[in-house]
Design a protein around this motif. Structure first.
Motif, PDB file in Angstrom:
ATOM      1  N   LYS A 303      38.834  39.436  56.412  1.00 30.41           N
ATOM      2  CA  LYS A 303      37.867  39.629  57.546  1.00 30.41           C
ATOM      3  C   LYS A 303      37.785  40.943  58.155  1.00 30.41           C
ATOM      4  O   LYS A 303      37.053  41.355  59.120  1.00 30.41           O
ATOM      5  N   SER A 304      38.649  42.026  57.817  1.00 34.70           N
ATOM      6  CA  SER A 304      39.046  43.337  58.173  1.00 34.70           C
ATOM      7  C   SER A 304      39.768  44.082  57.422  1.00 34.70           C
ATOM      8  O   SER A 304      40.314  43.690  56.605  1.00 34.70           O
ATOM      9  N   LYS A 305      39.527  45.208  57.805  1.00 34.42           N
ATOM     10  CA  LYS A 305      40.431  46.570  56.797  1.00 34.42           C
ATOM     11  C   LYS A 305      41.837  46.200  56.765  1.00 34.42           C
ATOM     12  O   LYS A 305      42.467  46.221  55.914  1.00 34.42           O
ATOM     13  N   ASN A 306      42.480  45.704  58.196  1.00 32.83           N
ATOM     14  CA  ASN A 306      43.708  45.669  58.471  1.00 32.83           C
ATOM     15  C   ASN A 306      44.329  44.225  57.621  1.00 32.83           C
ATOM     16  O   ASN A 306      45.317  44.238  57.035  1.00 32.83           O
ATOM     17  N   ASP A 329      38.358  41.037  63.512  1.00 31.65           N
ATOM     18  CA  ASP A 329      37.338  41.993  63.873  1.00 31.65           C
ATOM     19  C   ASP A 329      37.330  41.959  65.504  1.00 31.65           C
ATOM     20  O   ASP A 329      36.626  43.021  65.972  1.00 31.65           O
ATOM     21  N   SER A 330      37.680  41.050  66.006  1.00 32.03           N
ATOM     22  CA  SER A 330      37.522  40.847  67.534  1.00 32.03           C
ATOM     23  C   SER A 330      38.764  41.286  68.359  1.00 32.03           C
ATOM     24  O   SER A 330      38.810  41.502  69.524  1.00 32.03           O
ATOM     25  N   GLY A 331      39.614  41.829  67.471  1.00 35.12           N
ATOM     26  CA  GLY A 331      40.860  42.466  68.077  1.00 35.12           C
ATOM     27  C   GLY A 331      42.025  41.414  68.397  1.00 35.12           C
ATOM     28  O   GLY A 331      42.868  41.721  68.734  1.00 35.12           O
ATOM     29  N   ASP A 332      41.709  39.995  68.195  1.00 34.72           N
ATOM     30  CA  ASP A 332      42.625  39.106  68.303  1.00 34.72           C
ATOM     31  C   ASP A 332      43.867  39.211  67.488  1.00 34.72           C
ATOM     32  O   ASP A 332      43.799  39.543  66.248  1.00 34.72           O
ATOM     33  N   ALA A 355      48.136  33.571  69.939  1.00 35.78           N
ATOM     34  CA  ALA A 355      47.949  33.084  71.213  1.00 35.78           C
ATOM     35  C   ALA A 355      47.457  31.605  71.074  1.00 35.78           C
ATOM     36  O   ALA A 355      48.182  30.933  71.912  1.00 35.78           O
ATOM     37  N   GLU A 356      46.703  31.019  70.307  1.00 35.18           N
ATOM     38  CA  GLU A 356      46.412  29.664  70.113  1.00 35.18           C
ATOM     39  C   GLU A 356      47.626  29.048  69.499  1.00 35.18           C
ATOM     40  O   GLU A 356      47.924  27.694  69.869  1.00 35.18           O
ATOM     41  N   TYR A 357      48.257  29.398  68.547  1.00 39.10           N
ATOM     42  CA  TYR A 357      49.596  28.760  68.146  1.00 39.10           C
ATOM     43  C   TYR A 357      50.547  28.676  69.181  1.00 39.10           C
ATOM     44  O   TYR A 357      51.335  27.663  69.255  1.00 39.10           O
ATOM     45  N   LEU A 358      50.786  29.797  69.859  1.00 38.20           N
ATOM     46  CA  LEU A 358      51.940  29.636  71.022  1.00 38.20           C
ATOM     47  C   LEU A 358      51.410  28.525  72.103  1.00 38.20           C
ATOM     48  O   LEU A 358      52.212  27.809  72.459  1.00 38.20           O
ATOM     49  N   ALA A 359      50.040  28.310  72.340  1.00 37.67           N
ATOM     50  CA  ALA A 359      49.437  27.470  73.200  1.00 37.67           C
ATOM     51  C   ALA A 359      49.795  26.000  72.765  1.00 37.67           C
ATOM     52  O   ALA A 359      50.225  25.017  73.312  1.00 37.67           O
TER      53      ALA A 359
END
Length: 457
Positions: A303-306, A329-332, A355-359
């Motif tokens: 979904k991104s170059k990274n 793409d949103s920087g998350d 973040a979601e996994y930690l939550a």
């Protein structure tokens, strides 16, 4: 005298509170960073353990398929060499149990009374396009593959995720277990062009081993499968192929119980990055798609170059496992964790939103709020101590000084909390002035008394 300005006590209070807040904020930032780093490390470790467990499970499934395929292949090679000359009873068995159906296909007879095979599909079935001239070699293949029926059944019982086990000979004969009418194959169907046959080498390689196909739509099962195929050779080259179908949905279930967040993805890829399974991809199919290959690479899902660079690195990574930080793409922030399937070059991996996994794992740092509460309590303790042992005595001293000033006639000194030090200074100066005045008066009175005593007759 009215003292104007801010009190020293208030200044000390304010300075301490500002200093304490800055200090605690700094310490808290370091503490929170350490906590978050620890949580991230814990999350990575827990995911690595899950990946390790799942890779072991998947490896065990694949290895069992390979073992059973190779085992049947070894028995088939033995039977083909042993069945060069047919016995009369074997020829008779073929005549009694096989027939040419309306499509001119040789297949196994059904029990005409029940419409089912005897022992309720405990047998295999055969598909073989009829030829004008019947050769003994065809009968040899029929009997040799029939002798393996019990061994095929045993292997099938040991493979709960298997759909079909089948043998295809170089004469284009297929024996399949469990029994199917094989209506999806037309007369003249060339099995040698199918993916489960083409995956093996036509000439005998130095190292004979089971090989796996890409995912494809099975002709009989009506679903996505991957097939483990094992070649059997004779002096002329490839003689037969033993194949066992593994249902991709069963593989999906084995992988998808990974503890990942809603945005998370789980996948299984081969050594080239071609997708065997991907939780984010669901490909519908119809009857006309039977035999079609699912051809998609993990790079296509980036979904991104990274992500693309990270996937590319993962494919070429010769290490056993890896952890990579991604950004969508949103920087998350996301985590890519993968592990090799031992000896195959395949990789199993997951992508999770950090973040979601930690939550979801209840690893969101509670250190900040706890530390702020601790800081507040500590400040309050200090303020109480400061009030009792410094501020309160100082205020009491100020009141005593004001009262003393009034006692000595310094009515201009008034009590104020605005500037205690200035008040003390002014009070002491006034007291000094009054004391000097009294001393001067006493000195003057003393001189007067001396004059009186000298003039006294």
């Amino acid at each position: 005298m009215k003292i104007i300005g801010k009190g020293i006590i208030k200044r000390i209070f304010l300075a301490f509170i500002i200093f304490a807040l800055i200090l605690f904020a700094y310490i808290n930032s370091i503490y929170s960073t350490d906590v978050q780093s620890g949580n991230r490390k814990f999350a990575e470790t827990s995911l690595e353990k899950l990946i390790d467990e799942k890779s072991t499970n998947v490896e065990n499934i694949l290895r069992q398929f390979e073992f059973e395929t190779e085992n049947i292949g070894a028995w088939l090679e033995y039977e083909l060499n042993d069945s060069v000359e047919l016995k009369n009873e074997e020829i008779k068995y073929i005549e009694e149990n096989y027939y040419i159906n309306s499509k001119n296909i040789i297949t196994r007879k059904l029990n005409q009374a029940s419409g089912n095979l005897i022992n309720e599909k405990e047998n295999s079935n055969v598909f073989f396009s009829n030829r004008e001239i019947w050769k003994d070699e065809y009968s040899v293949d029929l009997i040799a593959t029939l002798k393996l029926e019990d061994k095929i059944k045993t292997s099938y019982e040991r493979l709960p995720d298997a759909e079909y086990i089948y043998i295809i000979t170089n004469y284009n004969l297929i024996r399949i277990y469990p029994f199917e009418k094989i209506d999806n194959f037309e007369y003249g169907h060339d099995f040698s062009k199918d993916v489960y046959y083409n995956v093996v080498d036509q000439t005998k390689p130095d190292n004979i081993k089971p090989l796996w196909t890409e995912p494809y739509v099975d002709y009989l099962y009506n679903g996505w499968v991957i097939t483990c195929s094992y070649p059997v050779y004779n002096n002329d080259g490839l003689k037969a192929v033993v194949s066992i179908d593994l249902d991709v949905d069963e593989l999906r279930k084995s992988i998808l119980d990974l503890s990942i967040d809603e945005k998370g993805e789980a996948f299984l890829i081969d050594e080239n990055g071609d997708i065997i399974f991907h939780s984010g991809i669901s490909v519908p199919f119809s009857n006309k798609d039977k035999g079609s290959i699912f051809n998609s690479n993990i790079l296509d899902t980036a979904k991104s170059k990274n992500e693309y660079k990270s996937f590319n690195k993962m494919i070429s990574d010769s290490n056993n496992e890896g952890v990579t930080k991604l950004f969508d793409d949103s920087g998350d922030e996301e985590l890519l964790i993968y592990k090799n399937i031992e000896g195959m070059g395949w990789k199993i991996g997951v992508i999770v939103d950090s973040a979601e996994y930690l939550a979801e794992q209840r690893l969101v740092s509670g250190g900040t709020s706890k530390f702020l509460i601790f800081s507040f309590v500590l400040i309050m303790i200090f303020l109480i101590y400061f009030y009792n042992y410094l501020s309160k005595p100082l205020l009491k001293l100020m009141k005593e000084i004001v009262n003393m000033g009034k006692t000595y006639g310094i009515s201009s000194v008034e009590y104020s909390e605005e500037n205690e030090i200035k008040l003390l200074n002014e009070t002491f100066i006034s007291l000094k002035d009054q004391l000097d005045l009294h001393i001067n008066n006493l000195s003057h009175k003393n001189k007067e008394l001396e004059i009186i005593f000298k003039n006294f007759p």
